[in-house]
Design a protein around this motif. Structure first.
Motif: not given
Length: 373
Positions: A336-361
């Motif tokens: 699950v990620g949170m939509y933040i607008g302009d086609g982007a979302m913020v999420n915690a991807p997986r182990p070894g990664r940090n909370v980041t902004i990514g493409g909603a799709g």
């Protein structure tokens, strides 16, 4: 303020790069597959095929091998994510059962105290009877030679008999309640122990999957690991480009609610913090830990896991989503990620990664849910 600038810059970058590349990208499937097949184009312009030749054979074969490794690692982390959801749910259920056991224990104590008080009351009445020469009240009444006393005594006798019946009935009901509380507490305890065992099994499964993924990644040379990360980014970029190329942003133009703005602010404030499975802040998060805490901070608590968020929260169409809405990914609702607008979302991807902004799709979308009605 600096973090807000970083967020705005990241969103702008995602959209700018997408617009520049969209005319040349026409993918029918939002999750392109290009592994394993020699003619899939994995060594072509879309994946930078000639940039890594650390493995034997042609550069494209080296890229194909890394792509297979990337998909294996991704699969292991997805399995770990699914197990994490099950672990979090079992943990949530255990906490609820523990709370139920505490309530039942308090009811049992109250029931025992009530029975003790009723027994004392019954004993007091018995002692009063013995003080009156040990004769039953009815016999004492018959021996009375005063008609007025007889009539008054008859009324008192009837009242006393009813009170005695009520006392016995109350004792009987209290004893039944006490037995039921004790049985419920026993049942809840068994469920608690069962859930604890499930938690232990899920925790072990999660750790095994994560360790297997880490071992596979660490077996690569440094250049291969760098190339692997680039392949991850390219795969996400292709999916995001395909999603945006559909023209979806022309339809998504809803504004965030007041609660949604608070949730978005909380989530974006966590950017840079590490993913840790089962974590819900404040120093680290897993995907649903981030979204659940963001909405708790907005004053609207939601279920802890992505699967329960998908099951329990109202669904909305992708074209109708607004900032603060949650995007549920994969067919089993394990991310699950949170939509933040302009086609982007913020999420915690997986182990070894940090909370980041990514493409909603950038991942296959199962659907969208809205925490605030």
């Amino acid at each position: 303020m600096n973090r807000r600038r970083c967020v705005a810059a990241a969103i702008t970058l995602v959209c700018a790069v997408t617009v520049l590349t969209a005319p040349t990208a026409a993918y029918a499937d939002p999750r392109p597959s290009h592994s394993g097949s020699p003619d899939s184009g994995s060594g072509g312009s879309g994946s930078g095929g000639g940039s890594d030749s650390s493995s034997s054979g042609s550069p494209s074969s080296g890229t194909d091998r890394l792509e297979a490794v990337r998909q294996k690692i991704d699969d292991l982390y997805r399995q770990a994510g699914s197990a994490t959801d099950a672990y979090n749910l079992a943990k949530e259920q255990s906490e609820k059962q523990s709370s139920e056991i505490v309530k039942l224990a308090q009811s049992i104590v109250k029931g025992q105290s009530k029975i003790t008080a009723l027994k004392k009351q019954a004993g007091a009445e018995a002692r009063a009877q013995y003080r009156d020469s040990g004769l039953p009240p009815a016999a004492q009444l018959m021996l009375s030679g005063d008609p007025d006393s007889f009539l008054d005594g008859a009324d008192r006798l009837r009242s006393g008999q009813q009170a005695q019946k009520n006392l016995l009935a109350e004792m009987d009901q209290t004893q039944k309640d006490l037995t039921a509380y004790t049985q419920d507490a026993s049942d809840q305890w068994q469920k608690l122990e069962s859930n604890r065992k499930k938690q232990a099994k899920k925790k072990k499964d999660i750790q095994q999957k994560i360790e297997a993924a880490k071992k596979l990644e660490s077996s690569l040379a440094k250049k291969e690991r760098e190339r692997l990360k680039k392949l991850e980014e390219e795969q996400e970029f292709k999916a995001q480009t395909a999603w945006l190329s559909s023209g979806i942003l022309k339809e998504i133009n809803n504004k965030a609610s007041a609660e949604g703005k608070k949730a978005v602010k909380f989530a974006t404030d966590q950017i840079g913090k590490p993913y840790v499975w089962g974590a819900a802040g404040p120093k680290s998060f897993d995907c649903s830990g981030l979204t659940s805490q963001a909405w708790a901070a907005a004053g609207d608590p939601i279920p802890r896991t992505s699967q329960e968020q998908w099951k329990q929260l109202p669904h909305v169409q992708v074209k109708d989503m607004r900032p603060g809405d949650l995007i549920i990914y994969f067919s089993d609702a394990t991310h699950v990620g949170m939509y933040i607008g302009d086609g982007a979302m913020v999420n915690a991807p997986r182990p070894g990664r940090n909370v980041t902004i990514g493409g909603a799709g950038s991942m296959p979308i199962l659907g969208v849910v809205r925490p605030d009605k």
